[in-house]
Design a protein around this motif. Sequence first.
Motif, short mmCIF file in Angstrom:
data_model
loop_
_atom_site.label_atom_id
_atom_site.label_comp_id
_atom_site.label_asym_id
_atom_site.label_seq_id
_atom_site.Cartn_x
_atom_site.Cartn_y
_atom_site.Cartn_z
N ARG A 1 -1.46 -1.76 -7.51
CA ARG A 1 -1.03 -2.91 -6.93
C ARG A 1 -1.25 -3.18 -5.56
O ARG A 1 -0.97 -2.07 -4.66
CB ARG A 1 0.38 -3.06 -7.35
CG ARG A 1 0.90 -3.27 -8.84
CD ARG A 1 2.41 -3.44 -8.92
NE ARG A 1 2.93 -3.65 -10.05
CZ ARG A 1 3.31 -4.86 -10.87
NH1 ARG A 1 3.09 -5.78 -10.08
NH2 ARG A 1 3.85 -4.87 -12.09
N ALA A 2 -1.63 -4.35 -5.14
CA ALA A 2 -1.81 -4.40 -3.84
C ALA A 2 -1.44 -5.79 -3.33
O ALA A 2 -2.07 -6.82 -3.60
CB ALA A 2 -3.35 -4.53 -3.39
N GLY A 3 -0.07 -5.89 -2.96
CA GLY A 3 0.60 -7.24 -2.87
C GLY A 3 0.97 -7.95 -4.16
O GLY A 3 1.43 -7.36 -5.23
N ARG A 4 0.61 -8.97 -4.21
CA ARG A 4 0.51 -9.64 -5.69
C ARG A 4 -0.52 -9.75 -6.30
O ARG A 4 -0.31 -9.98 -7.57
CB ARG A 4 0.78 -11.31 -5.29
CG ARG A 4 -0.22 -12.00 -4.66
CD ARG A 4 0.40 -13.53 -4.45
NE ARG A 4 0.83 -13.95 -5.50
CZ ARG A 4 1.54 -15.28 -5.34
NH1 ARG A 4 2.08 -15.60 -4.28
NH2 ARG A 4 1.99 -15.72 -6.48
N SER A 5 -1.59 -8.81 -6.12
CA SER A 5 -2.76 -8.67 -6.69
C SER A 5 -2.59 -7.34 -7.68
O SER A 5 -2.07 -6.41 -7.25
CB SER A 5 -4.12 -8.64 -6.09
OG SER A 5 -4.06 -9.87 -5.49
N VAL A 6 -3.34 -7.22 -8.59
CA VAL A 6 -3.64 -5.94 -9.36
C VAL A 6 -5.10 -5.59 -9.18
O VAL A 6 -6.26 -6.24 -9.30
CB VAL A 6 -3.29 -5.83 -10.88
CG1 VAL A 6 -3.68 -4.57 -11.42
CG2 VAL A 6 -1.77 -5.81 -10.86
N LEU A 7 -5.53 -4.23 -8.39
CA LEU A 7 -6.86 -3.96 -8.15
C LEU A 7 -7.30 -2.77 -9.06
O LEU A 7 -6.48 -1.99 -9.39
CB LEU A 7 -6.93 -3.52 -6.71
CG LEU A 7 -6.78 -4.48 -5.62
CD1 LEU A 7 -6.75 -3.87 -4.19
CD2 LEU A 7 -7.42 -5.89 -6.02
N LEU A 8 -8.22 -3.10 -9.81
CA LEU A 8 -8.97 -2.07 -10.57
C LEU A 8 -10.47 -1.63 -10.16
O LEU A 8 -11.21 -2.30 -9.95
CB LEU A 8 -8.97 -2.67 -12.11
CG LEU A 8 -7.76 -3.40 -12.47
CD1 LEU A 8 -8.01 -5.03 -12.53
CD2 LEU A 8 -7.36 -3.10 -13.83
N GLU A 9 -10.57 -0.33 -10.06
CA GLU A 9 -11.67 0.35 -9.46
C GLU A 9 -12.52 1.03 -10.46
O GLU A 9 -12.08 1.64 -11.41
CB GLU A 9 -11.21 1.41 -8.67
CG GLU A 9 -12.56 2.15 -7.95
CD GLU A 9 -12.12 3.03 -6.92
OE1 GLU A 9 -12.40 4.38 -7.30
OE2 GLU A 9 -11.81 3.09 -5.81
#
Length: 760
Positions: free
Chosen positions: A6-14
């Motif tokens: 999670r990054a703030g209100r986003s979900v990041l996927l690498e």
Amino acid sequence: MRRWWRAGRSVLLEYEDATLSVTHLTDAIARVRATPADFLPRRPWSATPPDDAFPPVEVAVEATGDGVTVRSGGGLAVHAAATGARVAVLHRGQTIMMDGDGGGPAWHADGRATWTHRMPPDENYLGFGERTGLLDKRGQRLACWCTDRYEYQGAGVDPLYQAIPFYLAVDAAGRSHGVYLHNTYRSVFDLTAQREQRLVMAVDGGELDWYVMAGPTPAEVVTRFTHLTGRMPLPPRWALGYQQARWGYDSAERIRAVAADLRRHDIPADVLYLDIDHQDGLRTFTWDPEAFPDPAGLAADLAADGFKLAAVVDVGVSHQPEGGYDVFDEGHRKGYFLTEGDGLLLRHVWPGLCAFPDFASPAVRQWWGRWYASLLDRGVRGVVNDMNEPAMHDLPMDHPDSARVEPPLDTPHDLDADHAEVHNVYALLENAATDAALRDLRPDERVLRLSRAGGTGIQRYAAVWTGDNGSYWEHLEMSLPQLMNLGLSGVAFAGADIGGFFGDCGPELLARWFQLGCCYPLARNHCARGRAAQEPWVWGAETLDACRAAVRLRYRLLPYLYTLLADAAETGSPVLRPLLYHYPADRRGRQLADQALLGRDLLIAPVLRPGVTARAVYLPAGRWYDTRTGAVHDGGRHVLVDAAIGDGLPLFARGGGVVPSGPVGRYADELPLNPLTLDVYPDRDGEAEGELYEDDGASMAHTRGVRARTRYSYRDGVLTARPVGLLDAPARLVVVRVHHPTGPELTRLIDGGKSWTVRA
């Protein structure tokens, strides 16, 4: 997928070669981005607000062996697959879109990036901004690139003036969702791979960045899309009146004569236009001292007879290095024009070689906006931003080999941008400058604004028209799906030139175009210099009668139309709507492009071919009333109706609606809404409802709450009026006409005021 966080209100996927971002902005709107490098910062010309401008949304994240699912409390879920950065989107447990095998994001050696989604065989695709052809764009390849289409021909022309990379998808059951590609570079939607069931979005630069809006109804999708990209301001009420224009009204005397003819022939009208003919040497923001020696006096005289004056503004600024033209002199001195190499970017437009403002610069926009005072101070009450794709030629416009060109893609703009990135927002930024200036110059007045070109969100600043159409039956027919798709794309206040801009319009075509055009949200007759005149009276009494009847019908319906414009300003809803907007599961009506809903309660079925005296009309489920004959039909089937020119426009009212109308004056605000007529069309249960929006029609007081909506409900033979708002309805007569499927129409005349009830 290597990891997610999670990054703030986003979900990041690498992933191995890309990063995916999923952000829920509301319970029904999600943003999906993919990049092989770093995500790009937000540009100030973005059509959407920053993510953190939305209230926080609680989401749940679930990781399984096949990927990660990010789900909102409202049931919108984005599933990122374990490989390929492919996504699927679900709403309330049902899959509404997916990438499928071989889909997802991809980056190519030529600099393009693509995102491939699955295209189900039973899904229809609408919107895409301004397009030629029919409603459904399945099977087509559509480019988003603002393009000057001088005298464009036919249904296969693409692209046109508006670049709005948004579509509305409707499946076999009528469930809908929308996708907005958030990218200002040239983009393409390729819907041609029908057998392979692939829909490809491609961009020439920037980022793969798109929003998905859940429905399930088309209306909910459009409301959510315009929540993202903005809604139109409410125009002045007179802007809904009939408007007369021509490139070729070349003197004040000619304009006065047209005004006199409109009044002499008893044709209601509100707006007259000055094209480039009014300019001194065709230079923007100037007045020809001989042809228009006293523009303020002209505007005042026209205003005394109920007319407003509108004037054209072109973005090309005449290159006059010898001095004497203030717009060029000041812009050049301050470095406000686009450059090429070591000098100005110069191309040919109407006055000859022209320079072009860099609207990416806030300082340039503020400077440009100040010049509108030269129009408003002389009584102009409408402005038309034209030639703003930007349109330009490599040789003088009258040269036989002159060709349309565009600024080189590497032309530098402010904020370290180039024209490849700015082109699709060039007109949008000009209109943002216009809007800011008009609000400053006339803070409590609604000024009509039109623009030929625009990008996503143009509705926030201006109405639009469909550009240089032609006087052909094909263009008459094409105008209806053009305007319906623009409406689905957020642009509710739009029109096509009645009679066609290029070509020579004959009497039958002109009469039929008036019958349809007077149902456009914006009703303007416009044609080109050197073409046959197409004012309503040029073809004799029969054509004049048909055109006048069409205009008078529009003025009678102004209370209903103004209510629809108020709805568009509040919710983003279109004025002209395809049948699927309210009947998405109706397979027989969903792709019809030769009839439309005017709001929810009226259905128009114009004649679009020569020599026709009757036509089939498809009526959706329910009860429908033929407003011309009084005949009542059960829907879900076609009916055959008379449609000779003298019969007028086939117009049906929905059973269940209450339609407000008023008296017909010479112009929109000549007469008060007294009497107010309420046509009640009961449904099969004997019920109906409707609304009337009212304000002063001219000032910004409505933005401060000085407005009213009166809601009408009819049940058990009783009609009730309940107003909501700070504006008190004036004392007036109200004519209540209850239409019955059997037996006579019942009419009551009552003294109306605030709340009231009457037994009809």
